[in-house]
Design an enzyme around this catalytic site. Structure first.
Site: not given
Ligand code: AMP
Ligand code: ZN
Length: 123
Positions: A30-31, A96, A102-103, A109-111
């Site tokens: 995650d970034i 999320n 909170g998505q 995607h799975l955190h």
């Molecule tokens: P969500 O809130 O569950 O939709 O999470 C989206 C996640 O994607 C967040 O934790 C962001 O930090 C992550 N994210 C957004 N852009 C990127 C990227 N380019 N590379 C890696 N993670 C990202």
């Protein structure tokens, strides 16, 4: 989906710190990590949210969770017993889902979030 961020990562159009890739899944860091270990397990197929899955996706979702736990272990987060006999380690697996969930990125995607605490707030 041409305007989807994670479809662009899957296609290699946007760089990522990739941990794993096969024909169905990709995993990358995650970034904006919430913890010492924070990566995402993402299906290559575009599915928007957990509200869009049905029984046909069960095997894919199972594969995502098995991979997430395996990679968490490789990142040092496996649940284990330390030398004092205490259970340590561990991680969260989190989907999320939608605005109230909170998505922010509408590609499933799975955190996977873990590592020594304290973590950033909100987890
Ligand atoms: P969500 O809130 O569950 O939709 O999470 C989206 C996640 O994607 C967040 O934790 C962001 O930090 C992550 N994210 C957004 N852009 C990127 C990227 N380019 N590379 C890696 N993670 C990202
Ligand atoms: Zn997508």
């Amino acid at each position: 989906m041409s305007d989807c961020l994670f479809c662009k990562i899957v296609a290699g159009q946007i760089p990522s710190r990739c941990l794993y890739e096969d024909d169905e899944l990709i995993a990358f860091h995650d970034i904006h990590p919430h913890a010492p270990v924070h990566f995402l397990v993402v299906p290559k197929q575009h599915i928007s949210t957990m509200s869009d899955v049905d029984a046909r996706h069960a095997a894919l979702l199972g594969k995502m969770m098995v991979l997430g736990a395996k990679l968490a272990g490789e990142q040092g987060c496996a649940v284990r017993t330390d030398e004092a006999g205490k259970t340590v380690g561990g991680f969260k697996l989190l989907f999320n889902t939608g605005p109230d969930g909170g998505q922010e990125v509408y590609h499933l995607h799975l955190h996977v979030i873990g590592g020594p605490r304290p973590w950033r707030s909100g987890n």
